[in-house]
Design an enzyme around this catalytic site. Structure first.
Site, mmCIF file in Angstrom:
data_model
loop_
_atom_site.group_PDB
_atom_site.id
_atom_site.type_symbol
_atom_site.label_atom_id
_atom_site.label_comp_id
_atom_site.label_asym_id
_atom_site.label_seq_id
_atom_site.Cartn_x
_atom_site.Cartn_y
_atom_site.Cartn_z
ATOM 1 N N CYS A 108 0.402 3.876 2.727
ATOM 2 C CA CYS A 108 -0.373 3.714 3.786
ATOM 3 C C CYS A 108 0.880 4.164 3.608
ATOM 4 O O CYS A 108 1.676 5.363 4.667
ATOM 5 C CB CYS A 108 -0.167 2.246 4.527
ATOM 6 S SG CYS A 108 -2.401 2.113 3.642
ATOM 7 N N ASP A 109 2.096 3.670 3.077
ATOM 8 C CA ASP A 109 3.693 3.314 3.937
ATOM 9 C C ASP A 109 4.119 4.665 2.690
ATOM 10 O O ASP A 109 5.741 4.461 3.167
ATOM 11 C CB ASP A 109 4.708 2.024 3.317
ATOM 12 C CG ASP A 109 3.720 1.289 3.768
ATOM 13 O OD1 ASP A 109 1.971 1.646 5.293
ATOM 14 O OD2 ASP A 109 3.306 -0.076 3.618
ATOM 15 N N CYS B 41 0.271 -1.628 0.530
ATOM 16 C CA CYS B 41 0.302 -0.063 0.284
ATOM 17 C C CYS B 41 0.945 1.693 -0.174
ATOM 18 O O CYS B 41 1.798 1.613 0.585
ATOM 19 C CB CYS B 41 -1.121 -0.528 0.930
ATOM 20 S SG CYS B 41 -2.263 1.370 1.479
HETATM 21 C C1 LIG Z 1 0.117 -4.353 4.960
HETATM 22 C C2 LIG Z 1 -1.071 -3.493 4.944
HETATM 23 C C3 LIG Z 1 -0.904 -2.627 5.512
HETATM 24 C C4 LIG Z 1 -1.621 -1.356 5.646
HETATM 25 N N1 LIG Z 1 -1.413 0.268 6.128
HETATM 26 C C5 LIG Z 1 -2.516 0.558 6.348
HETATM 27 C C6 LIG Z 1 -2.185 2.006 6.966
HETATM 28 O O1 LIG Z 1 -1.231 2.475 7.265
HETATM 29 N N2 LIG Z 1 -3.141 2.628 6.878
HETATM 30 C C7 LIG Z 1 -4.464 2.327 6.385
HETATM 31 O O2 LIG Z 1 -5.550 3.473 6.852
HETATM 32 N N3 LIG Z 1 -4.805 0.836 5.681
HETATM 33 C C8 LIG Z 1 -4.000 0.958 5.717
HETATM 34 N N4 LIG Z 1 -3.814 -0.621 5.276
HETATM 35 C C9 LIG Z 1 -5.953 -1.050 4.545
HETATM 36 C C10 LIG Z 1 -6.408 -1.505 6.067
HETATM 37 O O3 LIG Z 1 -5.524 -2.369 6.471
HETATM 38 C C11 LIG Z 1 -7.403 -1.829 5.377
HETATM 39 O O4 LIG Z 1 -8.524 -1.038 4.684
HETATM 40 C C12 LIG Z 1 -8.509 -2.271 6.334
HETATM 41 O O5 LIG Z 1 -8.361 -3.167 7.386
HETATM 42 C C13 LIG Z 1 -10.462 -3.166 6.070
HETATM 43 O O6 LIG Z 1 -11.060 -3.183 6.973
HETATM 44 P P1 LIG Z 1 -11.799 -4.077 7.340
HETATM 45 O O7 LIG Z 1 -12.731 -3.993 8.165
HETATM 46 O O8 LIG Z 1 -13.242 -4.175 5.796
HETATM 47 O O9 LIG Z 1 -11.222 -5.367 6.871
HETATM 48 P P2 LIG Z 1 -10.409 -6.115 6.821
HETATM 49 O O10 LIG Z 1 -9.401 -5.396 7.842
HETATM 50 O O11 LIG Z 1 -9.880 -7.135 5.939
HETATM 51 O O12 LIG Z 1 -10.998 -6.893 8.199
HETATM 52 C C14 LIG Z 1 -12.050 -8.149 7.603
HETATM 53 C C15 LIG Z 1 -11.852 -9.445 9.015
HETATM 54 O O13 LIG Z 1 -13.148 -10.565 8.266
HETATM 55 C C16 LIG Z 1 -13.190 -11.927 9.028
HETATM 56 N N5 LIG Z 1 -13.032 -12.137 8.533
HETATM 57 C C17 LIG Z 1 -13.470 -12.698 6.858
HETATM 58 N N6 LIG Z 1 -14.156 -13.966 6.121
HETATM 59 C C18 LIG Z 1 -14.290 -14.188 7.504
HETATM 60 C C19 LIG Z 1 -16.133 -15.577 7.669
HETATM 61 N N7 LIG Z 1 -16.029 -15.921 6.590
HETATM 62 N N8 LIG Z 1 -16.137 -15.420 9.456
HETATM 63 C C20 LIG Z 1 -15.993 -14.726 10.171
HETATM 64 N N9 LIG Z 1 -14.880 -13.934 9.944
HETATM 65 C C21 LIG Z 1 -14.376 -13.491 8.896
HETATM 66 C C22 LIG Z 1 -11.537 -11.815 8.472
HETATM 67 O O14 LIG Z 1 -11.170 -13.057 9.509
HETATM 68 C C23 LIG Z 1 -11.001 -10.065 8.648
HETATM 69 O O15 LIG Z 1 -10.554 -9.876 11.002
HETATM 70 C C24 LIG Z 1 -2.935 -1.792 5.230
HETATM 71 C C25 LIG Z 1 -3.079 -3.598 4.861
HETATM 72 C C26 LIG Z 1 -2.524 -3.955 4.685
HETATM 73 C C27 LIG Z 1 -2.585 -5.401 4.008
#
Ligand SMILES: Cc1cc2nc3c(=O)[nH]c(=O)nc-3n(C[C@H](O)[C@H](O)[C@H](O)COP(=O)(O)OP(=O)(O)OC[C@H]3O[C@@H](n4cnc5c(N)ncnc54)[C@H](O)[C@@H]3O)c2cc1C
Length: 309
Positions: free
Chosen positions: A139-140, A136
């Site tokens: 982000c970084d 990302c």
């Molecule tokens: C390496 C990395 C660095 C990042 N750095 C940044 C940053 O610095 N700043 C920033 O703003 N964003 C950053 N991001 C992006 C950010 O992390 C995501 O946009 C954010 O986490 C999305 O949130 P979410 O809740 O939509 O999904 P997710 O964080 O993907 O969470 C989804 C959750 O659903 C659960 N789940 C999935 N399927 C099921 C199921 N069938 N049953 C039960 N549970 C389930 C998963 O286990 C997970 O815990 C980064 C992403 C990555 C990968």
């Protein structure tokens, strides 16, 4: 086999799900959050977060995840660990099935199952993630001031993010497995005009090397030539994979990539079903908008429930 019903089920405990949980718990809704792994989602993979407001010094992904979960729990968040493997959304009462055979039902469902960055799958990648391997640039990028970094990919995201990186890095090498980019022409033209970006065509990364941080990449050209490139960071921008195995994608009218379209109030095409965070069909995938959409989804679900009664 247990069978329980809730007014609202929140599926996924990342930033979108935890924020939805906070709003649902504070509103004293009959709710349940289901998470299959650790609460926090992708935030737990994030070494350091500098762009989430309210934390002027930044904080680790682990700390942010813990604080989000603690804040929701302060208002009596009801959550359980469970892996939802399928669901039936064809009737007003939605049915969810867990991998242990348990069945749950709800009047409203907020899908917050998130996504994962597509990885290269090469030696050194896992070990050096957060130590020079990033998925990302938004982000970084600021961590790579005056450094030489590589970007892998050839689509719009990769090319736009390469240009964004040039605001910080001294040089950006874009590595693409084909001999031309897939990005739209306008995006390409801007990138080609940027003197800080150079290109390695027909090239794949076969390994990432370094001890404390990324030091070099092992490369393979389509003609069989092997080489190495000294860089201090590598941005892998080859796509995002939605966590959608358990979703009825046709019914939800999923887009080509498997993400779920919604309106700006997070309503999907199915009444009483909402989607928030990275699983939504959208351009920007960040903690801040995942959290905002989680909040919006609960307010929309609450309104839907009020109109039901
Ligand atoms: C390496 C990395 C660095 C990042 N750095 C940044 C940053 O610095 N700043 C920033 O703003 N964003 C950053 N991001 C992006 C950010 O992390 C995501 O946009 C954010 O986490 C999305 O949130 P979410 O809740 O939509 O999904 P997710 O964080 O993907 O969470 C989804 C959750 O659903 C659960 N789940 C999935 N399927 C099921 C199921 N069938 N049953 C039960 N549970 C389930 C998963 O286990 C997970 O815990 C980064 C992403 C990555 C990968």
């Amino acid at each position: 086999m247990a069978a329980t019903h809730h007014s609202l089920i929140i599926l996924g405990g990342g930033p979108a799900g935890l924020t939805a949980g906070l709003y649902a718990a504070r509103a004293r809704m009959d709710h349940l959050l289901i998470e299959k792994g650790a609460e926090g989602g992708q935030v737990l993979l994030t070494d350091w977060i500098d762009n989430y407001p309210g934390f002027p010094d930044g904080l680790s992904g682990f700390d942010l995840a813990e604080k989000m979960a603690a804040q929701a729990k302060r208002f009596d968040l009801h959550s359980m660990f469970g892996n939802v493997i399928s669901m039936d959304l064809s009737a007003p009462i939605k049915q969810l099935e867990l991998d242990n055979g348990d069945q749950l039902s709800c009047d409203t469902l907020i899908i917050c199952t998130g996504a994962s960055p597509r990885m290269l799958g090469v030696p050194g990648e896992k070990e050096l993630t957060g130590k020079g391997v990033s998925y990302c640039a938004t982000c970084d990028a600021p961590f790579y001031r005056n450094m030489h970094v590589a970007v892998v990919g050839g689509g719009n995201t990769a090319v736009q993010e390469a240009a964004h990186l040039t605001k910080f890095a001294s040089k950006v090498t874009l590595i693409h497995r084909r001999d031309e980019l897939r990005a739209t022409k306008v995006v390409q033209e801007k990138a080609f005009a940027n003197e800080k970006i150079d290109y390695l065509w027909d090239t794949t990364v076969t390994g990432i090397e370094g001890n404390e941080g990324v030091e070099s990449l092992r490369l393979l050209n389509r003609d069989g030539t092997k080489s190495s490139l000294a860089v201090e960071g590598i941005f892998v921008l080859i796509g995002v994979i939605p966590n959608n195995d358990m979703l009825p994608l046709d019914m939800l009218n999923a887009d080509q990539g498997g993400f779920i379209p919604t309106n700006c109030e997070t309503n999907t095409v199915i009444e009483g079903v909402f989607a928030a965070g990275d699983i939504r069909s959208k351009k920007v995938r960040q903690v801040i908008n995942a959290a905002g959409e989680g909040a919006t989804a609960v307010l929309a679900a609450e309104e839907y429930l009020t109109n039901l009664n």
